[in-house]
Design a protein around this motif. Structure first.
Motif, short mmCIF file in Angstrom:
data_model
loop_
_atom_site.label_atom_id
_atom_site.label_comp_id
_atom_site.label_asym_id
_atom_site.label_seq_id
_atom_site.Cartn_x
_atom_site.Cartn_y
_atom_site.Cartn_z
N TYR A 25 0.76 -1.08 -0.32
CA TYR A 25 0.10 -0.10 -0.27
C TYR A 25 0.83 1.33 0.31
N ALA A 26 2.05 1.09 0.94
CA ALA A 26 2.51 2.62 1.14
C ALA A 26 3.54 2.08 -0.31
N ASN A 27 3.98 1.28 -0.72
CA ASN A 27 4.64 2.16 -2.01
C ASN A 27 3.65 2.40 -3.14
N LEU A 28 2.58 1.59 -3.57
CA LEU A 28 2.08 2.54 -4.29
C LEU A 28 1.76 3.83 -4.48
N LYS A 29 0.69 3.98 -2.62
CA LYS A 29 0.76 5.58 -2.52
C LYS A 29 1.87 6.37 -2.69
N ALA A 30 3.28 6.07 -2.99
CA ALA A 30 4.38 7.01 -2.83
C ALA A 30 4.73 7.07 -4.53
N PHE A 31 3.83 5.59 -5.56
CA PHE A 31 4.23 5.82 -6.87
C PHE A 31 3.13 7.14 -7.44
N LEU A 32 2.08 6.77 -7.04
CA LEU A 32 1.05 7.80 -7.32
C LEU A 32 0.81 8.97 -7.40
N ALA A 33 1.32 9.01 -5.87
CA ALA A 33 2.06 10.48 -5.72
C ALA A 33 2.80 11.69 -6.02
N ASN A 34 3.62 10.42 -6.38
CA ASN A 34 4.77 11.19 -7.65
C ASN A 34 4.16 11.42 -8.98
N ARG A 35 3.42 10.51 -9.33
CA ARG A 35 2.61 10.54 -10.30
C ARG A 35 2.13 11.73 -10.51
N VAL A 36 1.57 12.28 -9.58
CA VAL A 36 0.64 13.75 -9.96
C VAL A 36 1.57 14.66 -9.69
N GLY A 37 2.47 14.71 -9.43
CA GLY A 37 4.20 15.41 -9.31
C GLY A 37 4.63 15.64 -11.01
N ASP A 38 4.42 14.55 -11.15
CA ASP A 38 5.51 14.55 -11.97
C ASP A 38 4.71 14.84 -13.72
N PHE A 39 3.11 14.92 -13.66
CA PHE A 39 2.34 15.50 -14.90
C PHE A 39 2.88 16.83 -14.87
N GLY A 40 2.89 17.76 -14.08
CA GLY A 40 2.84 19.07 -13.83
C GLY A 40 4.52 19.06 -14.37
N PHE A 41 6.12 18.39 -13.55
CA PHE A 41 6.65 18.89 -14.07
C PHE A 41 7.43 18.04 -15.32
N ILE A 42 6.64 17.33 -15.80
CA ILE A 42 6.53 16.73 -17.15
C ILE A 42 6.10 17.82 -18.31
N LEU A 43 4.59 18.75 -17.71
CA LEU A 43 3.92 19.99 -18.61
C LEU A 43 5.29 20.56 -18.30
N GLY A 44 6.23 21.35 -17.05
CA GLY A 44 6.62 22.56 -17.34
C GLY A 44 8.12 21.59 -18.40
#
Length: 666
Positions: free
Chosen positions: A166-185
C-alpha cells in the motif's frame, strides 16, 4: 585519469555494483555482495571529494558525453554540469549513501533479501548522481524518474506485507501527480526555447520574461510563472510538499536504511536541488516564488505539529523531515537558494543520523518501533544515545550544532524578505522552532530516558518489521548495536556538529556557489543577511540572544517537564485537547480524503464503467445485442427455408416481378 573520466567514475561506480549484485548476488553470497556495493559507493565518494576539491579551485565543466537523439534541429544529449552546486550535492549524496551501505550490513543481516537490498540502494545512489550531475532537462528527468522507481521498489521491499505494498503504491501515485506537472513544465521549456540544455535555456530566460500564454480565451498567463509552477509541482511530489506529502510518512514501511537514504540525501532533496538549479527561471516570476514560499511555510509548521502526536519512532523522524523540507522550500521561495542548499546539506547529516539511530534502537528492541514500549535505553545503548542526542540538538537548532546555523539563517532571510507571503512564512518558521525541539526531544526522552517499559528478562518478541520470528529475542535486555551500525552513527555525528561552523560563511556570505545560483536585484533578502554578517562567533552570539534559540530551549524544557517530571500530564492534555488531538491524530484527514475522494472516486468510476459501460453497453448492447439480432434474423429466415421447390419458384417469380416493376418505374 582526466577529470571527465573521474566524473564518469563517480556516477557509474555505484551502477556497476548494483548491476553485478542484482544479477549475481545470490551466487556471490552476502559478503561479496555487500563489499562490491560498498566498494562502488566508496569509489564514488572519493571521486566526488576529488571533484569537489577541483571545483573549489575554480575548475568547472559543462559538456556533453554523447548525443542520444536528434529530431530536426533538436539535439538531445547526455552530459555533465559540474559546478559548486553539483559538487556539493555529489559529496552529500555519496557520503550519506556510503554510511547507509555500511549500516545495512548490520541492520539487514538476517533478511532473506539481503543482496537484493544492496543492489537497490546502489542503484538509488546512481540515479541520484545522474540527477544532480545532469546538464540538461532530459537527463534530469531520467534521474528524477529513476529515483522514483527505485524508491517504489525499496518502500515495498518487504512485499509480503500488505502495508508495504500500500505504501509503495501510494508513493508511486503521489509522485506521478507531481511528475505530470513536471513534464508539462519541461514541455513548455522545450516549446518556447527549442532546447533542453540548461545553459541555452538559461541564456534565453530574459526573452521568456516578456512572453505570455493564453490557455483559453480571455486568460493570459505569464510564461515564466506557468513554467516555474509546473516544475515546482514536480518538486512538491518528490520533496513531499503539501498536499503531495502523504506518501512520505508511509514510506517508513521500508527498512530503516532506506528511510535514511530517501529522507536524508536522495529522493526528497531532489526537488530542492532542482528549484535551486532552476533559479534563473524562478527569479523571473514573483508569483511562482510566493507560491513556493506559502507551500513551504505550510509544511514547515503544520507537518511538524503532526510529529508531536506520533508514537512510532521512525514516523516522528519522518514528520520532522516534512517540516525541514518546508524550511528549505521557504528559503527557495525568498530567493535564498544558498541557504536552502546549506540546510539541505546539514539536514542530510543529522537526519541520516537520527534515522540510523532510530534503527539501532529498533534492532535492540527486536523491531519494536513504539517509543511508549521503550524507555531507559541510554543505559543499554550509550553510543546510540549520544549520537541521537547530537542529532536531536542539531535538529532543534541548538548552537553550535549544524542545524542551528542553517535554520537560523533561513529564519533571518525570511524576516528580511519582501516576497508576498513572507509574513506568514516568518510566523511558520518561527513557530516551527518550538515544535521541532518539542517532538525531537519528546522522542529522545521517551525512548532513552525514564524507566524501561519493556521486558528485560528475555521474553520473545514478534518481529513486526519482517513478519516472522527469526529475530525473536531470548537473551536478556537490549544491548548496543554492532560496530557496522555504530560506526556510521559516529561518522554522521561528526558533520552534524562541525558542518555548520565550516560552511556557513563560505556558503551564505562568500562566493561558494559562484554563478551556479542567480538572484535578481528585486529579491535582496540574502544580500541583507550578508550585509549584517560579521563572523561565525557573532552569528552564534546573535543567535543565542534571539527568539528562535529561546523557543528551542522552551520546547526542550516543556518536553522535559511533560515526559520526565510529570509523565501523567501528557495523557490529561491529550484528553483535554479533544478535537485538536483528533485532527492531528488523523493527519488533518488528508489520507481519509484521498481514500474517499481519489481512491473511492476511482473505484466508483470503475464500478460505473464496469456495470454500465462494460456489462450494459459493450456486453449487453453490442455483444449480446449482436447475438440476439443474429438469432432474430435466423428465426425469420428459417420460415423462408421450407425445402419445397414450388415455394422457391414462387419466391423467384415474385422477386422477378418486383425487379421488372422497379426497372419499369425508372
Amino acid at each position: 585519469m582526466t577529470m571527465q573520466q573521474l566524473y564518469l567514475l563517480a556516477a557509474l561506480a555505484p551502477l556497476v555494483g548494483a548491476v553485478v549484485v542484482g544479477l549475481f548476488g545470490p551466487r556471490l553470497g552476502k559478503r561479496a555482495s555487500h563489499w562490491l556495493c560498498i566498494l562502488g559507493v566508496a569509489i564514488s565518494t572519493v571521486a566526488s571529494f576529488v571533484v569537489w576539491r577541483d571545483v573549489m579551485a575554480g575548475h568547472y565543466f559543462n559538456g556533453d558525453l554523447y548525443t542520444w537523439m536528434r529530431s530536426g534541429d533538436l539535439r538531445l544529449a547526455i552530459g555533465f554540469l559540474i559546478d559548486p552546486l553539483t559538487a556539493t550535492m555529489m559529496l552529500v549524496v555519496t557520503f550519506v549513501s556510503l554510511m547507509v551501505h555500511v549500516y545495512t550490513i548490520g541492520y539487514m543481516d538476517e533478511d532473506p533479501g539481503y543482496t537484493r537490498f544492496f543492489s537497490y540502494i546502489s542503484l538509488f545512489t546512481f540515479s541520484m548522481l545522474m540527477l544532480v550531475m545532469s546538464n540538461n532537462f532530459l537527463q534530469l528527468f531520467f534521474g528524477w524518474e529513476a529515483v522514483g522507481l527505485v524508491s517504489y521498489l525499496l518502500i515495498g521491499f518487504w512485499y509480503t506485507r500488505p502495508t508495504a505494498i500500500y505504501a509503495n503504491l501510494k508513493a508511486f501515485l503521489a509522485n506521478r501527480v507531481g511528475d505530470f506537472g513536471f513534464i508539462l513544465g519541461l514541455g513548455l521549456v522545450l516549446a518556447y526555447t527549442g532546447t533542453l540544455d540548461y545553459a541555452q535555456v538559461f541564456a534565453r530566460a530574459p526573452d521568456l520574461a516578456a512572453q505570455s500564454m493564453a490557455p483559453w480565451s480571455g486568460a493570459t498567463w505569464a510564461l515564466p510563472t506557468v513554467i516555474c509552477i509546473c516544475l515546482f509541482i514536480g518538486a512538491m511530489g518528490k520533496s513531499a510538499q503539501v498536499p503531495l506529502h502523504v506518501w512520505l510518512p508511509d514510506s517508513m514501511e521500508g527498512p530503516t536504511p532506506i528511510s535514511a537514504l530517501i529522507h536524508a540525501a536522495t529522493m526528497v532533496t531532489a526537488g530542492i536541488f532542482m528549484v535551486a538549479r532552476m533559479s534563473p527561471l524562478f527569479e523571473l516570476s514573483d508569483t511562482a516564488l510566493s507560491f513556493v514560499t506559502i507551500i513551504g511555510a505550510t509544511g514547515a509548521l503544520f507537518m511538524g505539529l503532526l510529529g508531536i502526536v506520533q508514537n512510532d519512532i521512525k514516523r516522528v523522524v519522518a514528520y520532522s523531515t516534512l517540516s525541514q523540507l518546508g524550511y528549505m522550500t521557504v528559503a527557495l521561495g525568498v530567493s535564498a537558494y544558498s541557504a536552502a542548499i546549506f540546510h539541505l546539506m546539514t539536514h542530510a547529516f543529522f537526519k541520516a543520523l537520527l534515522f540510523l539511530g532510530a534503527g539501532s534502537a529498533i534492532i535492540a528492541m527486536h523491531h519494536e518501533q513504539d517509543i511508549r514500549k521503550m524507555g531507559g535505553l541510554r543505559k543499554y545503548m550509550p553510543i546510540t544515545y549520544v549520537t541521537m542526542l547530537i542529532g536531536s540538538l542539531a535538529l532543534a537548532g541548538i548552537p553550535p550544532f549544524a542545524g542551528f546555523f542553517s535554520k537560523d539563517a533561513i529564519i533571518e532571510v525570511v524576516h528580511a524578505s519582501t516576497v508576498t507571503g513572507h509574513a506568514y512564512a516568518y510566523f511558520a518558521v518561527l513557530a516551527g522552532v518550538f515544535v521541532t525541539s518539542f517532538y525531537s526531544f519528546r522522542m529522545l526522552f521517551v525512548a532513552f530516558h525514564g524507566t524501561p517499559r519493556f521486558d528485560t528478562t528475555g521474553a520473545a518478541h514478534h518481529d513486526a518489521a519482517h513478519g516472522h520470528d527469526d529475530h525473536a529475542h531470548h537473551g536478556g535486555p537490549p544491548k548496543e548495536s554492532p560496530w557496522v551500525v555504530t560506526l556510521p552513527l559516529i561518522a554522521l555525528a561528526i558533520p552534524s556538529v562541525i558542518a555548520g561552523w565550516l560552511f556557513v560563511e563560505p556558503m551564505l556570505v562568500g562566493s561558494y556557489f559562484g554563478n551556479s545560483i542567480v538572484i535578481r536585484h528585486e529579491h535582496p533578502a540574502i544580500w541583507e543577511f550578508q550585509a549584517e554578517w560579521h563572523s561565525v562567533g557573532s552569528f552564534i552570539e546573535h543567535g543565542v540572544l534571539s527568539l528562535p534559540f529561546w523557543l528551542a530551549l522552551a520546547g526542550i524544557a516543556a518536553t522535559w517537564y511533560l515526559y520526565l517530571v510529570n509523565p501523567a500530564l501528557p495523557e490529561r492534555l491529550k484528553r483535554g485537547a479533544g478535537w485538536l488531538y483528533t485532527l492531528l491524530d488523523n493527519k488533518y484527514y488528508f489520507d481519509r480524503f484521498n481514500d474517499w475522494f481519489f481512491a473511492g472516486g476511482a473505484r466508483s468510476l470503475g464500478a460505473f464503467l464496469s456495470n454500465v459501460g462494460d456489462l450494459r453497453i459493450i456486453d449487453g448492447f453490442f455483444v449480446n445485442g449482436a447475438a440476439r439480432l443474429v438469432g432474430w434474423t435466423s428465426a425469420l429466415l428459417r420460415h423462408l427455408q421450407t425445402g419445397y421447390v414450388y415455394h422457391y419458384a414462387f419466391t423467384m417469380i415474385v422477386g422477378l416481378f418486383a425487379l421488372l416493376t422497379w426497372w419499369a418505374g425508372r
